[in-house]
Design an enzyme around this catalytic site. Structure first.
Site, PDB file in Angstrom:
ATOM      1  N   TYR A  91     -41.148 -71.211  72.483  1.00  0.00           N
ATOM      2  CA  TYR A  91     -40.165 -70.578  71.598  1.00  0.00           C
ATOM      3  C   TYR A  91     -38.751 -70.848  72.112  1.00  0.00           C
ATOM      4  O   TYR A  91     -37.869 -71.282  71.361  1.00  0.00           O
ATOM      5  CB  TYR A  91     -40.438 -69.063  71.511  1.00  0.00           C
ATOM      6  N   SER A 124     -30.931 -67.643  71.026  1.00  0.00           N
ATOM      7  CA  SER A 124     -31.487 -66.479  71.712  1.00  0.00           C
ATOM      8  C   SER A 124     -31.105 -66.465  73.182  1.00  0.00           C
ATOM      9  O   SER A 124     -30.981 -67.516  73.812  1.00  0.00           O
ATOM     10  CB  SER A 124     -33.007 -66.519  71.590  1.00  0.00           C
ATOM     11  N   LYS A 178     -35.326 -73.258  70.597  1.00  0.00           N
ATOM     12  CA  LYS A 178     -33.918 -72.844  70.461  1.00  0.00           C
ATOM     13  C   LYS A 178     -33.018 -73.813  71.247  1.00  0.00           C
ATOM     14  O   LYS A 178     -31.939 -74.186  70.784  1.00  0.00           O
ATOM     15  CB  LYS A 178     -33.725 -71.413  70.976  1.00  0.00           C
TER      16      LYS A 178
HETATM   17  N1  UFG Z   1     -41.950 -53.810  77.336  1.00  0.00           N
HETATM   18  C1  UFG Z   1     -42.817 -52.846  77.813  1.00  0.00           C
HETATM   19  N2  UFG Z   1     -43.884 -52.506  77.033  1.00  0.00           N
HETATM   20  C2  UFG Z   1     -44.126 -53.079  75.817  1.00  0.00           C
HETATM   21  C3  UFG Z   1     -43.229 -54.076  75.349  1.00  0.00           C
HETATM   22  C4  UFG Z   1     -42.159 -54.410  76.151  1.00  0.00           C
HETATM   23  O1  UFG Z   1     -42.661 -52.312  78.893  1.00  0.00           O
HETATM   24  O2  UFG Z   1     -45.123 -52.738  75.166  1.00  0.00           O
HETATM   25  C5  UFG Z   1     -40.801 -54.175  78.172  1.00  0.00           C
HETATM   26  C6  UFG Z   1     -40.806 -55.630  78.541  1.00  0.00           C
HETATM   27  O3  UFG Z   1     -41.522 -55.820  79.729  1.00  0.00           O
HETATM   28  C7  UFG Z   1     -39.324 -55.912  78.679  1.00  0.00           C
HETATM   29  C8  UFG Z   1     -38.660 -54.936  77.729  1.00  0.00           C
HETATM   30  O4  UFG Z   1     -39.635 -53.973  77.426  1.00  0.00           O
HETATM   31  O5  UFG Z   1     -38.936 -55.616  79.968  1.00  0.00           O
HETATM   32  C9  UFG Z   1     -38.187 -55.590  76.457  1.00  0.00           C
HETATM   33  O6  UFG Z   1     -39.260 -56.328  75.909  1.00  0.00           O
HETATM   34  P1  UFG Z   1     -39.210 -56.944  74.439  1.00  0.00           P
HETATM   35  O7  UFG Z   1     -40.521 -57.626  74.200  1.00  0.00           O
HETATM   36  O8  UFG Z   1     -38.807 -55.904  73.456  1.00  0.00           O
HETATM   37  O9  UFG Z   1     -38.010 -57.975  74.513  1.00  0.00           O
HETATM   38  P2  UFG Z   1     -37.798 -59.246  75.457  1.00  0.00           P
HETATM   39  O10 UFG Z   1     -36.477 -59.038  76.116  1.00  0.00           O
HETATM   40  O11 UFG Z   1     -38.930 -59.512  76.327  1.00  0.00           O
HETATM   41  O12 UFG Z   1     -37.759 -60.427  74.406  1.00  0.00           O
HETATM   42  C10 UFG Z   1     -36.981 -60.324  73.270  1.00  0.00           C
HETATM   43  C11 UFG Z   1     -37.616 -61.092  72.122  1.00  0.00           C
HETATM   44  C12 UFG Z   1     -37.538 -62.563  72.340  1.00  0.00           C
HETATM   45  C13 UFG Z   1     -36.142 -62.943  72.617  1.00  0.00           C
HETATM   46  C14 UFG Z   1     -35.612 -62.165  73.788  1.00  0.00           C
HETATM   47  C15 UFG Z   1     -34.171 -62.489  74.022  1.00  0.00           C
HETATM   48  O13 UFG Z   1     -38.963 -60.746  72.012  1.00  0.00           O
HETATM   49  O14 UFG Z   1     -37.924 -63.220  71.169  1.00  0.00           O
HETATM   50  O15 UFG Z   1     -35.717 -60.780  73.525  1.00  0.00           O
HETATM   51  O16 UFG Z   1     -33.752 -61.958  75.172  1.00  0.00           O
HETATM   52  F1  UFG Z   1     -36.085 -64.239  72.885  1.00  0.00           F
END
Ligand code: UFG
Length: 353
Positions: A164, A140, A168
């Site tokens: 998590y 990841s 990895k």
């Molecule tokens: N976000 C919001 N509101 C929400 C959910 C998310 O504004 O309700 C924002 C987050 O702050 C972030 C973006 O949307 O800036 C993306 O968030 P995600 O949770 O969709 O994805 P992340 O990049 O935080 O994390 C994901 C996976 C992890 C993985 C990672 C790899 O959840 O398991 O990508 O980069 F490790």
């Protein structure tokens, strides 16, 4: 293709796993799937078969499914033994199985180390025993130390920010040590995914988490389908163009194709270990994604800005040059396509499988 043996796909019923299984079968590979169905549904694999039937593609004697946990070494041994006896010798593995919620991993770290790290050790033990030494591993982008508004290449620093991510990183290290122990035989690829979204264009396959997802794209779709749901945007004062976090969203089918290219590369080339970043190289902010989703699907989303989410990073975008050069792989599907395909899946399966 069969002179190559079968591909074992662990976690093959999950989101990325099921799309990859479909692609493997379409390309004529024989596969053995192991899944515990802890966070996935057997129905996803039924849908894979349904899509193949609709294309008049045969999968007879090409897919065998085992339900069980990789925590149980005897179970893995049985799968390898039986496959060999049945003339479906496993010669390579695509290892997706694992838990993936950052939040849960902070609450239950032991669970994460057991499900992710211990299970992988068991799998590698059995692979070693059967001289099966080709593995493509689901890593990841979360393993990288944030790097102020710069694309992340394979040389960037690695730093764990939650259990998590640690699982990895540990698994990548274990694979590295294993390669050092037997450089003449192990062929290993660690694929660091950025943010996979979208769904198969048929709308029959997609992401179907058990319980509510905390990720942005599934929540955007939830918001579009349930008119009383308000999406929270975590932070509006990040150091980015519109103040919201930037990510690298990649279509799940492009990611699936990346796995097959990775597998083919390992099969064809000398033993090696390679780390590869799989993303599009295009940064999209939370607000961008909402707008593209709204425009593509002619839906209005209700959203509000709230505080930053703990542990978030402002910018996480891949430098995918190495993956493109090495694998001759290019992610082809646009953000519009990701939004269209995701929404098609959601409309056809509002409650998942
Ligand atoms: N976000 C919001 N509101 C929400 C959910 C998310 O504004 O309700 C924002 C987050 O702050 C972030 C973006 O949307 O800036 C993306 O968030 P995600 O949770 O969709 O994805 P992340 O990049 O935080 O994390 C994901 C996976 C992890 C993985 C990672 C790899 O959840 O398991 O990508 O980069 F490790």
């Amino acid at each position: 293709m069969e002179e190559n043996g079968f591909v074992l796909v662990t976690g093959g019923a999950g989101f990325i796993g099921s799309h990859t299984c479909l692609d493997l079968l379409e390309k004529g590979y024989g596969i053995i799937v192991i899944d515990s169905f802890l966070n996935s549904y057997p129905k996803s694999l039924e849908r894979v078969k349904q899509i193949l039937r609709s294309k008049n593609l045969t999968f007879k004697d090409k897919i065998f499914i085992y339900q069980g946990s990789l925590k149980n070494k005897d179970f893995i041994l049985r799968v390898f033994n039986e496959s060999e006896k049945n003339g479906c010798r496993i010669d390579s593995v695509i290892h997706f199985a694992g838990l993936k919620s950052v939040k849960d991993s902070i609450k239950n770290p032991l669970n994460y180390y057991e499900e992710n790290v211990l299970s992988t050790i068991n799998l590698l033990y059995v692979m070693n025993l059967f001289a099966c030494k080709i593995i493509v591993f689901s890593s990841s982008a979360t393993i990288f130390k944030p790097f102020e508004n710069k694309l992340i290449n394979e040389e960037c620093q690695i730093e764990s920010i939650n259990p998590y991510a640690s699982t990895k990183i540990f698994i990548e290290r274990i694979l590295n040590d294993l390669h050092i122990s037997d450089k003449k035989n192990w062929k290993i690829m660690n694929l660091r995914y950025f943010n996979p979204i979208g769904a198969h264009s048929s709308g029959a396959l997609g992401e179907s988490p058990k319980g509510l997802s905390h990720n942005l794209f599934p929540l955007i779709m939830e918001c579009a389908i349930k008119k009383n749901f308000t999406l929270k945007i975590f932070g509006k004062n990040w150091p980015t163009k519109d103040g919201t976090c930037i990510r690298d969203y990649i279509h799940v089918m492009d990611l699936a194709e990346g796995h097959i290219k990775a597998l083919e590369f390992l099969r064809k080339n000398e033993p090696t270990i390679i780390n590869l970043n799989l993303g599009t190289g295009i940064g999209t902010s939370v607000v961008d994604l909402i707008k593209v989703f709204e425009n593509t699907n002619k839906e209005n989303l209700s959203f509000l800005f709230t505080d930053r989410r703990k542990g978030d990073l402002p910018f996480l975008v891949a430098d995918n040059k190495y993956a493109k050069d090495l694998l001759n792989w290019t992610p082809l599907r646009s953000l519009e396509q990701m939004c269209k395909d995701g929404w098609n899946w959601k409309l056809k399966n509002p409650n998942g499988y």
